[in-house]
Every structure is written in C-alpha cells, then in structure tokens.
Design an enzyme around this catalytic site. Structure first.
Site, short mmCIF file in Angstrom:
data_model
loop_
_atom_site.label_atom_id
_atom_site.label_comp_id
_atom_site.label_asym_id
_atom_site.label_seq_id
_atom_site.Cartn_x
_atom_site.Cartn_y
_atom_site.Cartn_z
N GLU A 154 0.69 -1.46 0.16
CA GLU A 154 0.18 0.02 0.14
C GLU A 154 0.92 1.35 -0.10
OE1 GLU A 154 -2.46 -0.51 3.36
OE2 GLU A 154 -3.87 -1.78 2.31
N GLU A 308 -6.03 -8.42 -0.42
CA GLU A 308 -6.69 -8.41 1.01
C GLU A 308 -8.26 -8.04 1.10
OE1 GLU A 308 -4.69 -5.76 3.75
OE2 GLU A 308 -2.95 -6.03 2.93
#
Ligand code: GLA
Length: 685
Positions: A154, A308
C-alpha cells in the site's frame, strides 16, 4: 499489460491471505499449514513487514526462518506471494539515516515505532530497498512455490522534507521546462507567488493561509510518480535476477487515494488491491462491486487479484463490526465474478498483540473450532467447485460492459481543494453513487481513464471531473460522433489540466457537447434539497448543488420546481451528431438517480446483464471464460430467488432450465454458453 498477468492462476482461484509466521513459534507454522489444507487455502502472502526479521542489523541477514516457512508451505501445497518488506524499515535503519524519515507539511519529522515511516525520495532508503529486494529475489525468485511478487505494501507515505523538495523540483523541471511556464501554470501572479529561482520552489508546506491549488495538485501528481519510480526500481531488480513470477503491488481502495492508478497499473504484471468495505449495512455489497470494477478496469479488463479483504470483522467508525460467514462468501464471489483470480484475506491468523490485535483472521483468537473458521472451510469448498471459472477467455475482457464511468485520481485530488464553490462536493461519493445506481439497475460497468479509447461503450458517465484536458474532451467528442451517449454531472470540465477555469460559462470544456452553459452556481446548504419536475414516476430530488442552466440547443427534460430556480432547466439532453449528451445539474438522491440513469441506459442501447433488471438486492455478474461463461448469482436479499436459463450450477450440478432456487443470502455459479434466455424473480419468503 505484459502477458504473465493474463495467464495468472488460471486453473484455480487463490484462497488465503497475509501470513506472518515471524509472530509465532515454529511449531505453530505446522499447525497453520495443517489448517490451511483443511480449509483449502492455497496461497499465503509472506514477508509484508519482515524487514527487521530478515535484516536484524545493517548488512546482517537471516533468511533461515523464511527458507523454512517457504518449505513448510510448499510441502503443504500452499503457494507463496512473496512481499518485499520495504514498507517498514527497521529501527536500525532509521537511526543510521535520520534524513530518510518523512517530514510532514508542518516540518515535523516522524520517527519509527509504527510502520510506513520512510521518505520515499531519500537516496539511503531507495538504496536499502534495492539491496534487500536483490537478496530476496536471488534467493526465492525461482522457487517453485512462488506465485507472485508483492512489492511493498500500500504505497502511500507522503513526504514534505528536503529530499522530497529536491525531487519535486526535478519533476517540475521535467513537466514545465522553464520557470516562466511553471509561473503560468501555477498562476503565481496571484498573491505575489512568482518564482524567480527553482530553489525557491517548495512542496506545499504549512503556510499562513490557503495554499496554491495548482502547487498542491502538482505535489500529489509528483508524489504518485515518485512512489511509482520506487516501485519500478524494485520491479527491475526482481526482473534482472531472472525471476519469472508476476510483479504486483497492492493498491488501497477506495478510502484514500495517493496513487494515480492508471499509470501504476501499466507498470504491473498483475493489478492487485486491498479492499475493505466502508459499511456493514446492505450497501457493503455495492462497495465490494465498486472496488472490484475499478481494479479490473485499472488492469484494462484483465484478471487481477484481491490481495486483502477483512476476514471476521470490518472497521467502521468506532468499532469492529462482525462480518458474517455468508457475507464473506458472497463478497468473495463478487470480487471473483468481477475478475479477481483469488480471494485473499487480511489475515491468516489473528495476532496475539500489537496495534492490529483485533483485526481478526481466518484463524481467529477463538481458534479453528469457531463458526467463522467453518465459514472459511465452506468458502474453500466453493472455490474448489468453481475452479473452472478461473480460466480467462482467449480474447477480450473478462466482463463485458456497455457502460463506462470516467475515473481519475486527479478528479478526486482537484475536488479536495478548499474554497471550492461548495465544501460538500465529494468526488468519490459521487462516482460511487453512479456506480451503485447501475449496480441496482443490473448493468455491468467499467471505469475508463479520461482520454482513453471509449469505442466499446454505448454510454459514458462523467460523475464530476473538475478538470479535463484536450485529449479527454476529444475522446468524448468521438464517442458522441460515433453514436454513443454521454451523461454528465455538475462541476465537470470547468477547468483545464492546470486548474485554470475556462471563461465564457461553465462547463467551459463541455458546453458545445451539452448544448448549454451554466451562468450562475447555486450550491445548497447541508441538508437542503431541490425538487425537479416529476418524471412521471415520482419526485426528482437533488442535494448539494443547483445552478442556473441556459440551454444553447439542449432540450429541457425537467425544470426545477420551486425555489429561486423555479422553472429553469435542470435535466437536459442534447443531440450531437449521432449521439446524445445528457446533463443533470444537481446531485440526485439515490432513487431518482437510479431512475434517471436507467432511462439513459435504455436510450443508449446498453443492456443489463440479465437482459432485464434483477430483483432487488440480487447481484448477477457474467464472467467470461475459456470454454464457457459463468453467471454469478448473489442473493443479498432476505427472500429466495428463482433464476431460470440455459446453464448449470457448478455447486450442485443442478440445471437452471426449469428454474433454480437461490436461498436468501445465498449464491449460485452457473456455467453457460448462452447470453440470452435468462431471468430472475423473487419468490415468496
Ligand atoms: C491494510 C494493510 C494491512 C493491515 C490491514 C488492516 O490494508 O495492508 O497490513 O494493516 O489493512 O485491516
């Protein structure tokens, strides 16, 4: 996009998630793999925050534990998505290189103690990243268990410090060439901001009053490009070692947005995303679909990977809300239907401590005897049963959509600026509302970058995009000239790419297409609403915005009813060549937005997935496949549904020709070669 992505995990869907064995004693690893086998888990994302375990002191490497983890997983038939650990440099690194810590806009330099604390432009950080990645790639790059490289985690740490300032100047020099051009673009004649020396140019640090919006936007563009360069360096190190595994990095969608995902996706073998529902209410389903459609679109319609999603609970304001096993399965199927090659979770085992001790896991604190673990076993069985759907078609996109929504990070960034005509303008909610309306009406949707080829779509939506460049406008002109339909929301096309407002009436860049100009803006107070003339089925109610529209050829479909704009044009339509440009001058409420968009879709010739709208709360997605297509039917509602059509449910082997019952909160995945002949109806509870 390079070819490995197209062929990623084509014989099965991946199932598993983040695995942090460094948090547990070694005997637990063996229990982990035994439980993974029991649940049908076939993929573990390893090493995401493992830098301190891999390099406990500068130049001292400990790969032994990771070697054993990879072997244990491999022996258990579990593939490895191997992360590079660069999102979290260890404390020794930050002490050795204090200048590599990020600095906030207020000049405060951050310290280690959390994660994601690094100045991406600091040379010491970039060197250290290349070094650790090189060692990982040499050691594991050709391991048979390796499924993919998961670079970093991220990306999204911004920095306003001295390294960022130097890199920002270099970026601006490449973009503008001269200070004269920068001064023009940034409109520095305003407030005596003219720059006479490149050294005077800074990131938009804390200042006395409002910052220059063009400087802020360029800083966001720069930060995205700078992080992308850091990603490219890691990717190139991996590729130079000869590792053939596809390279990805996990985007975070769509709650925060520091990356310009179109340019990033073009650099990745495989696009992947972390997606967390923003609500535990029924609207969570439309959110999953939104994240999935965006991600597939970033990858140009190719297969992608859900890296995720939350496992047993979701973060909502003030609490961790329980996520039921049936919802976990339906959400997972929604992502797969919309192109994901897997359903990965955060995380395999809930941590015993640390700041995410309550973020849940496939193995929760209560252990594998829990209802939630049984739910994951059920998901594993479902994914095994539908494995054939993982194989993509030889040609064309996984999901065929007649409708595209223009989407760009800059639309969001530009609308984040202070002192716009309304503080209530909210780019991402507006786009999401448009997508939700199409979800409810049963249409497949792609997102498209402004300036991209739109020729495959019947209808293009622009739910606000403050600035449009010349190429974006040309593409919309071509789309209309070819007979396409266009639907535009307020606060679109007002400005060019430098945020300079186009004179002569809004929306300057689209007036000729919409056949109107906006003479006055009448933004509304929070909670206020405007009414439009009824469309025959009910009131058309809008919020946030209204405006004085003056038609210059556009046909008025509905006028404002009451208030200061009573009788003035509110909803219009304009024929442009063979095409039609629709305009709505307020932000319609959910129900009227759905009605308006359904009417626009019908006029454009776009076709819903089933040929007709599905019953309320029922999601139907067609995922194209190699030998057959697969119709995913997800019944999020509380009543049973009957689906009828030429196909067979992979989960029960039951044919659907005479109708197939899908239970409340249930699902079916139907193999079919037919596009037509499908219907769905709600049954009595
Ligand atoms: C993210 C991160 C994970 C973890 C989860 C928490 O998306 O990538 O490391 O922090 O959220 O839910």
């Amino acid at each position: 996009m390079p070819s490995p992505a197209r062929r990623f995990s084509t014989d099965r869907f991946l199932f598993g998630g983040d695995y942090n064995p460094e948090q547990w004693p070694e005997e637990v690893w063996h229990e982990d793999v035994a439980l993974m086998r029991r649940a049908g888990v076939n993929a573990a994302t390893v090493g995401v925050f493992s830098w301190a375990a891999l390099e406990p002191a500068e130049g001292v490497y400990e790969f032994g534990w990771l070697d054993r983890v990879v072997e244990v997983l491999h022996a258990g038939g579990v593939g490895v998505v191997l992360a590079t650990p660069t999102a979290s440099p260890p404390p020794w690194f930050t002490r050795a290189h204090p200048d590599a810590m990020p600095v906030g806009p207020d000049g405060v330099r951050l310290s280690h103690g959390s994660r994601d604390t690094y100045a991406v432009s600091a040379p010491a950080y970039r060197d250290a990243c290349r070094e650790i990645v090189q060692r990982l790639a040499e050691r594991y790059g050709s391991h048979p268990a390796l499924l993919a490289w998961h670079v970093h985690n991220e990306y999204g740490t911004l920095d306003w410090g001295e390294h960022a300032a130097a890199a920002f100047r270099r970026w601006l020099q490449r973009r503008y060439g001269t200070l004269t051009e920068l001064n023009r673009a940034w409109y520095t004649s305003f407030w005596s901001q003219r720059y006479g020396d490149w050294e005077d140019v800074l990131p938009p640090r804390a200042t006395q009053y409002l910052a220059n919006p063009a400087q802020v936007l360029d800083f966001k563009r720069f930060s995205s490009d700078e992080m992308l360069q850091a990603l490219r360096e890691q990717r190139d190190v991996i590729r130079a070692t000869g590792s053939a595994a596809p390279v990805t990095t996990n985007f975070m969608l769509p709650t925060w947005n520091h990356l310009e995902q179109w340019s990033w996706s073009a650099e990745l073998d495989l696009v992947s995303v972390d997606h967390y529902l923003d609500t535990v209410g029924p609207d969570g389903e439309t959110h999953a679909a939104y994240g999935a459609d965006l991600t597939r679109s970033f990858g140009q319609g190719d297969p992608w990977l859900l890296m995720e999603q939350s496992s047993t609970s979701s973060t909502v304001p003030g609490r961790r809300a329980h996520k039921s096993p049936d919802r976990v399965i339906r959400n997972s199927l929604s992502y797969l239907a919309r192109g994901s090659q897997g359903a990965l979770f955060f995380q395999w085992r809930a941590p015993a401590a640390g700041s995410e001790a309550w973020h849940g896991g496939i193995v929760p604190h209560t252990g594998a005897g829990s209802r939630s673990f049984r739910g994951f076993e059920q998901l594993g069985a479902v994914l095994t049963a539908i494995a054939e759907a993982a194989e993509p078609p030889a040609e064309g996109p996984l999901v065929e959509a007649d409708v595209a929504v223009l989407w760009h990070a800059e639309g969001w960034w530009a609308t984040d600026a202070p002192q716009l005509p309304s503080d209530l303008l909210d780019y991402s909610s507006t786009v999401r509302a448009a997508h939700r309306a199409l979800w409810q009406a049963g249409y497949a949707v792609d997102f498209a970058a402004p300036g991209a080829d739109l020729s495959r779509y019947r209808l293009v939506l622009v739910p606000s995009m403050f600035a449009l460049d010349g190429q974006a406008v040309r593409r919309l002109e071509e789309h209309l000239a070819a007979g396409g339909h266009l639907a535009v929301w307020p606060f679109t096309g007002y400005a060019d790419e430098d945020l300079h407002v186009v004179p002569g009436g809004y929306p300057g860049r689209l007036r000729h297409l919409l056949g109107l100009h906006v003479e006055e803006l009448h933004p509304l107070a929070a909670g206020d609403e405007v009414l439009l003339e009824s469309d025959g089925t009910g009131p058309l109610r809008g919020r946030v915005w209204s405006e004085l529209v003056v038609p210059d050829g556009a046909e008025v479909l509905a006028a404002y009813a009451g208030g200061g704009l009573d009788g003035k044009a509110a909803l219009t339509r304009h024929r442009v060549g063979a095409g039609v440009a629709h305009y709505v001058s307020t932000f319609l409420d959910e129900e009227p937005l759905r009605r308006w968009l359904t009417a626009v879709c019908e006029q454009s010739g776009a076709r819903p997935v089933l040929g007709a709208p599905a019953p309320e709360g029922v999601e139907v997605v067609r995922r194209r496949g190699a030998r057959a297509d697969h119709l995913f039917v997800l019944n999020h509602s509380g009543v049973p549904v009957r689906v009828t059509g030429p196909g067979t449910n992979l989960l029960t082997s039951s044919p659907a020709d005479a109708g197939l019952r899908v239970e409340p909160r249930g699902w079916a995945v139907l193999r079919t070669t037919e596009r037509d002949g499908w219907s769905a109806e709600a049954l009595e509870a």
